[in-house]
Design a protein around this motif. Sequence first.
Motif, PDB file in Angstrom:
ATOM      1  N   ASP A   1       2.715   7.195   2.860  1.00 57.77           N
ATOM      2  CA  ASP A   1       2.738   6.186   4.299  1.00 57.77           C
ATOM      3  C   ASP A   1       2.793   5.055   2.739  1.00 57.77           C
TER       4      ASP A   1
ATOM      5  N   HIS B   1      -0.302   1.526  16.345  1.00 56.02           N
ATOM      6  CA  HIS B   1      -0.575   1.648  14.720  1.00 56.02           C
ATOM      7  C   HIS B   1      -1.852   1.709  14.898  1.00 56.02           C
ATOM      8  N   ILE B   2      -2.194   2.036  13.696  1.00 50.62           N
ATOM      9  CA  ILE B   2      -3.383   1.911  13.394  1.00 50.62           C
ATOM     10  C   ILE B   2      -3.879   0.962  12.343  1.00 50.62           C
TER      11      ILE B   2
ATOM     12  N   ALA C   1      -8.504   1.713   2.061  1.00 52.93           N
ATOM     13  CA  ALA C   1      -7.117   2.721   3.576  1.00 52.93           C
ATOM     14  C   ALA C   1      -8.331   3.172   4.407  1.00 52.93           C
TER      15      ALA C   1
ATOM     16  N   GLY D   1      -1.740   6.535  15.598  1.00 48.91           N
ATOM     17  CA  GLY D   1      -1.076   5.942  14.494  1.00 48.91           C
ATOM     18  C   GLY D   1       0.532   6.058  14.268  1.00 48.91           C
ATOM     19  N   VAL D   2       1.113   5.282  13.234  1.00 48.64           N
ATOM     20  CA  VAL D   2       2.087   6.250  12.984  1.00 48.64           C
ATOM     21  C   VAL D   2       2.138   6.971  12.202  1.00 48.64           C
ATOM     22  N   CYS D   3       1.660   7.629  11.517  1.00 48.41           N
ATOM     23  CA  CYS D   3       1.141   8.475  10.560  1.00 48.41           C
ATOM     24  C   CYS D   3       1.510  10.048  10.897  1.00 48.41           C
TER      25      CYS D   3
ATOM     26  N   ASP E   1       3.110   0.695   2.883  1.00 47.28           N
ATOM     27  CA  ASP E   1       3.479  -0.755   3.699  1.00 47.28           C
ATOM     28  C   ASP E   1       3.645  -1.704   3.142  1.00 47.28           C
TER      29      ASP E   1
ATOM     30  N   CYS F   1      -5.259  -0.211   9.000  1.00 45.21           N
ATOM     31  CA  CYS F   1      -6.245  -0.191   7.906  1.00 45.21           C
ATOM     32  C   CYS F   1      -6.274  -1.785   7.154  1.00 45.21           C
TER      33      CYS F   1
ATOM     34  N   TYR G   1      -1.226  10.544   3.417  1.00 46.49           N
ATOM     35  CA  TYR G   1      -2.576  11.451   3.763  1.00 46.49           C
ATOM     36  C   TYR G   1      -2.447  12.684   3.882  1.00 46.49           C
TER      37      TYR G   1
ATOM     38  N   LEU H   1      -7.462   9.623   9.980  1.00 51.45           N
ATOM     39  CA  LEU H   1      -6.732   9.034  10.873  1.00 51.45           C
ATOM     40  C   LEU H   1      -6.441  10.145  11.637  1.00 51.45           C
TER      41      LEU H   1
ATOM     42  N   GLU I   1       5.756  -0.905   8.005  1.00 51.46           N
ATOM     43  CA  GLU I   1       5.972   0.853   7.398  1.00 51.46           C
ATOM     44  C   GLU I   1       6.639   1.646   7.369  1.00 51.46           C
TER      45      GLU I   1
ATOM     46  N   TRP J   1       0.749  -1.656  -0.126  1.00 50.21           N
ATOM     47  CA  TRP J   1       0.078   0.112   0.144  1.00 50.21           C
ATOM     48  C   TRP J   1       0.972   1.289  -0.785  1.00 50.21           C
TER      49      TRP J   1
HETATM   50  N1  SME Z   1      -1.053   2.396  10.102  1.00 44.69           N
HETATM   51  C1  SME Z   1      -1.023   3.353   9.607  1.00 44.69           C
HETATM   52  C2  SME Z   1      -2.395   3.977   8.860  1.00 44.69           C
HETATM   53  C3  SME Z   1      -2.824   3.865   7.334  1.00 44.69           C
HETATM   54  S1  SME Z   1      -2.856   2.710   6.927  1.00 44.69           S
HETATM   55  O1  SME Z   1      -1.321   1.868   6.646  1.00 44.69           O
HETATM   56  C4  SME Z   1      -3.146   2.615   5.367  1.00 44.69           C
HETATM   57  C5  SME Z   1      -0.663   3.917  11.027  1.00 44.69           C
HETATM   58  O2  SME Z   1      -1.061   4.038  11.793  1.00 44.69           O
HETATM   59  O3  SME Z   1      -0.403   5.917  10.557  1.00 44.69           O
END
Ligand code: SME
Length: 152
Positions: free
Chosen positions: A126, A99-100, A68, A76-78, A128, A102, A51, A72, A109, A47
Motif C-alpha cells: 500500500d 476507504h479507511i 498506521a 477499505g482499499v487494501c 499513500d 489511517c 499488510y 484492517l 493511494e 506512507w
Molecule cells: N487506506 C487503506 C488503509 C491503510 S492506510 O492507508 C496505511 C485502506 O483503505 O485499506
Amino acid sequence: MKKGKKEGRYIRLCAQIEDLLVKSPDQTARMSTIAAVLIHKMEYFFWCGFYRVDGQRLIVGPYQGPPACQILEGRGVCLAAVQQNQTIVVPDVHQFPGHIACDSRSLSEIVVPVRNAQGEVIAVLDVDSKEINSFDETDAHYLEKIVALLKD
Ligand code: SME
C-alpha cells in the motif's frame, strides 16, 4: 512527477531493490527493504508498506511513514485489492466508498497484491500520497514488478 522522470526513477529502483533482495533470505527482511528504499527514493510517497492477509482481515507488516492502522477488516482499499485480486489506484480517497483513513493527510493511494509462487494473494503493498491523483499506470506497472520479487 512527469511520466518520463517517474519511469527512469523506477527503472533504477527496480535494479537496486533486485540487487538488495538477493541478500535477504527472509520475507520480513525483503518487505522492510522494499518499503525503506521506496520511501527514500520516491518523494511523493507519504506512507508505504505491507499488510499481510490473515483470514478475512489484514495485519500491518513492515512499513515506513506515520503510524498506521494495525488491523484492517470489513472494508477499505487494501481488502478490496485482495478480494478483487488486482491493483487498485485511488485518485481521491474521499471518493472511494469504505476507504479507511489511517492518516487524514493521505489523499490518494495505490494498493498492489503480493502473490506467492502458487499465485495466492498473501499480502498487499500500500502506498499513500498527500496529494490527489499521484498514482497512475506507471506506478502500477513498476510496483507490480517490485512485489513480484517477493515470490518465494
Ligand atoms: N487506506 C487503506 C488503509 C491503510 S492506510 O492507508 C496505511 C485502506 O483503505 O485499506
